[in-house]
Design a protein around this motif. Sequence first.
Motif, mmCIF file in Angstrom:
data_model
loop_
_atom_site.group_PDB
_atom_site.id
_atom_site.type_symbol
_atom_site.label_atom_id
_atom_site.label_comp_id
_atom_site.label_asym_id
_atom_site.label_seq_id
_atom_site.Cartn_x
_atom_site.Cartn_y
_atom_site.Cartn_z
ATOM 1 N N TYR A 136 0.935 -1.298 -0.064
ATOM 2 C CA TYR A 136 -0.013 -0.001 -0.065
ATOM 3 C C TYR A 136 0.898 1.159 -0.097
ATOM 4 C CZ TYR A 136 -3.492 -3.156 1.113
ATOM 5 O OH TYR A 136 -4.181 -4.703 0.913
ATOM 6 N N PHE A 138 -5.724 -8.112 -11.056
ATOM 7 C CA PHE A 138 -6.958 -9.060 -11.071
ATOM 8 C C PHE A 138 -6.879 -9.751 -12.485
ATOM 9 C CE2 PHE A 138 -8.154 -5.675 -8.125
ATOM 10 C CZ PHE A 138 -8.265 -6.254 -6.893
ATOM 11 N N PRO A 154 -15.425 -13.081 -7.719
ATOM 12 C CA PRO A 154 -16.264 -12.227 -8.406
ATOM 13 C C PRO A 154 -15.683 -11.938 -9.927
ATOM 14 C CG PRO A 154 -15.658 -11.117 -6.402
ATOM 15 C CD PRO A 154 -14.978 -12.385 -6.467
ATOM 16 N N VAL A 161 -15.694 1.237 0.809
ATOM 17 C CA VAL A 161 -14.643 1.656 1.524
ATOM 18 C C VAL A 161 -13.419 0.983 0.789
ATOM 19 C CG1 VAL A 161 -13.417 1.996 4.017
ATOM 20 C CG2 VAL A 161 -15.927 1.999 3.603
ATOM 21 N N GLU A 162 -12.452 1.863 0.080
ATOM 22 C CA GLU A 162 -11.470 1.303 -0.514
ATOM 23 C C GLU A 162 -10.247 2.133 -0.306
ATOM 24 O OE1 GLU A 162 -10.931 -1.484 -2.894
ATOM 25 O OE2 GLU A 162 -8.781 -0.620 -2.503
ATOM 26 N N GLU A 194 -11.961 -11.533 -0.074
ATOM 27 C CA GLU A 194 -10.496 -11.409 0.064
ATOM 28 C C GLU A 194 -9.982 -10.032 0.369
ATOM 29 O OE1 GLU A 194 -8.349 -13.627 -2.442
ATOM 30 O OE2 GLU A 194 -9.751 -14.775 -3.571
ATOM 31 N N PHE A 195 -10.798 -9.392 1.594
ATOM 32 C CA PHE A 195 -9.966 -8.118 2.002
ATOM 33 C C PHE A 195 -9.297 -8.415 3.176
ATOM 34 C CE2 PHE A 195 -11.302 -5.145 5.679
ATOM 35 C CZ PHE A 195 -10.590 -4.141 5.260
ATOM 36 N N LEU A 231 -4.827 -7.598 4.375
ATOM 37 C CA LEU A 231 -4.169 -6.764 5.333
ATOM 38 C C LEU A 231 -2.897 -7.023 5.846
ATOM 39 C CD1 LEU A 231 -7.641 -6.249 7.585
ATOM 40 C CD2 LEU A 231 -6.879 -4.739 6.095
HETATM 41 C C1 LIG Z 1 -7.233 -9.072 -2.707
HETATM 42 S S1 LIG Z 1 -8.081 -7.790 -3.301
HETATM 43 C C2 LIG Z 1 -9.752 -8.209 -3.356
HETATM 44 C C3 LIG Z 1 -10.790 -7.393 -4.284
HETATM 45 C C4 LIG Z 1 -12.160 -7.847 -4.455
HETATM 46 N N1 LIG Z 1 -12.650 -7.934 -3.253
HETATM 47 C C5 LIG Z 1 -12.205 -9.080 -5.022
HETATM 48 O O1 LIG Z 1 -12.693 -9.970 -4.590
HETATM 49 O O2 LIG Z 1 -12.016 -9.167 -6.339
HETATM 50 C C6 LIG Z 1 -8.082 -6.802 -1.790
HETATM 51 C C7 LIG Z 1 -8.755 -5.409 -1.878
HETATM 52 O O3 LIG Z 1 -8.805 -4.784 -0.409
HETATM 53 C C8 LIG Z 1 -8.468 -3.504 -0.606
HETATM 54 N N2 LIG Z 1 -7.881 -2.883 0.842
HETATM 55 C C9 LIG Z 1 -6.782 -3.468 1.289
HETATM 56 N N3 LIG Z 1 -6.562 -2.828 2.426
HETATM 57 C C10 LIG Z 1 -7.685 -1.918 2.700
HETATM 58 C C11 LIG Z 1 -8.220 -0.895 3.714
HETATM 59 N N4 LIG Z 1 -7.566 -0.890 4.754
HETATM 60 N N5 LIG Z 1 -9.591 -0.242 3.470
HETATM 61 C C12 LIG Z 1 -9.858 -0.435 2.141
HETATM 62 N N6 LIG Z 1 -9.751 -1.337 0.994
HETATM 63 C C13 LIG Z 1 -8.653 -2.046 1.214
HETATM 64 C C14 LIG Z 1 -7.293 -3.372 -1.753
HETATM 65 O O4 LIG Z 1 -6.966 -2.209 -2.382
HETATM 66 C C15 LIG Z 1 -8.005 -4.370 -2.763
HETATM 67 O O5 LIG Z 1 -9.077 -3.764 -3.586
#
Ligand SMILES: C[S@@+](CC[C@H](N)C(=O)[O-])C[C@H]1O[C@@H](n2cnc3c(N)ncnc32)[C@H](O)[C@@H]1O
Length: 353
Positions: A30, A44, A54, A120-121, A158-159, A163
């Motif tokens: 990040y 992706f 998705p 929230v992104e 996958e959020f 982290l």
């Molecule tokens: C592995 S990707 C998954 C994306 C999507 N949900 C999918 O299934 O295709 C993780 C996502 O979480 C976002 N992300 C990571 N840490 C975040 C945070 N603290 N707050 C908001 N978004 C976050 C990333 O930018 C990315 O869009």
Amino acid sequence: MDGTLKQCLTRLAVEQEFLPFYTFQQQALYHPIFGYYTRTRSPFGRTGDFYTAPEVHPVFGQSLAKFIYDHWCAERLEHFPQRVELVEFGAGDGRLADAVLSAFRRQWPALYEQVHYTIVEISPRSIREQQERLGRHPHVNWLPRLPQLSHAFIFSNEFVDALPVHLVEKTGNGSWLELGVSWNGDRFVLQRRPLVDAELLDYANRYGRELPVHHWIEINLDVLDWMRSIAGIVQHGRLLTFDYGAEISELYPDYQPTGTIRGYLNHQVVSDILADPGEMDLTHDVNFTALMDQGTELGWDTLQFTGQSQFLVSAGLLETLTKNPEFDAGLARAIKHLLLGFSPKFQVLLQGW
Ligand SMILES: C[S@@+](CC[C@H](N)C(=O)[O-])C[C@H]1O[C@@H](n2cnc3c(N)ncnc32)[C@H](O)[C@@H]1O
């Protein structure tokens, strides 16, 4: 590797002598300009490094929409007839949001008008992609953090595994070492120091009790903070988490001494987690026991914990095939992929309060 991120991390590693792995991963993913999720190349799909559910087909989001309708909307609308608040964390390229909203518009058009969808992104590049994809849905907004809400259905795919985590290693006398990163003049190398942070020690002792000596566990404190902040902001809610992981008793098999942390590049697993910061994804399997325990401490109920396939089938995934008057081979292939092509480690946790 991008020289600038490498320079930035090298400087940090030299200045701090011991750069906690957490900071290394946080910057690698990040860093505002060169981070894996913030730089211009999308991670992706086929041209990226991994597929998420998705990406496979909108039927994943359609099933989620049906689940939200069945398990949230009817009950909520009795109490709050004007608005259905949906919140997605870490929405990637916006495909899941598009599939969920399009399903609402098609199947429940009156309800669609009442749905307010908040994303929230953290990644500005992802926000731009989401805004382009979701332009035809009027009630979507982007916020840097969750707003105060009386009721909300919150979800992520996958959020949690994206982290950053702390890495710790068990020693022979039952104490713990923290893993960090240093620069040896040629490349990044792992370093160890005694673990003293009380919160990390607490976590390690709680979830690493059964771990063999010299084995590692990942500690994701950010997800626990995230849940705490949701509890302080949303009065009545559901939190639905899709991710790779397991309960703690199954998370760390004895043959896997270096935990579950790994990289992904061009659809391949990379075991050298320090190899190319900013160029590859760094991820870990989620400790769902910690999420359930945190929920219990916040006064939440664990309403469901199940594998992704079982979740999708009970949400009506298979009926989407029979509803179509003509056989849709693409849809059939996608359903097969979603049910059989994803690791059995893909789990779904629903919590409510
Ligand atoms: C592995 S990707 C998954 C994306 C999507 N949900 C999918 O299934 O295709 C993780 C996502 O979480 C976002 N992300 C990571 N840490 C975040 C945070 N603290 N707050 C908001 N978004 C976050 C990333 O930018 C990315 O869009």
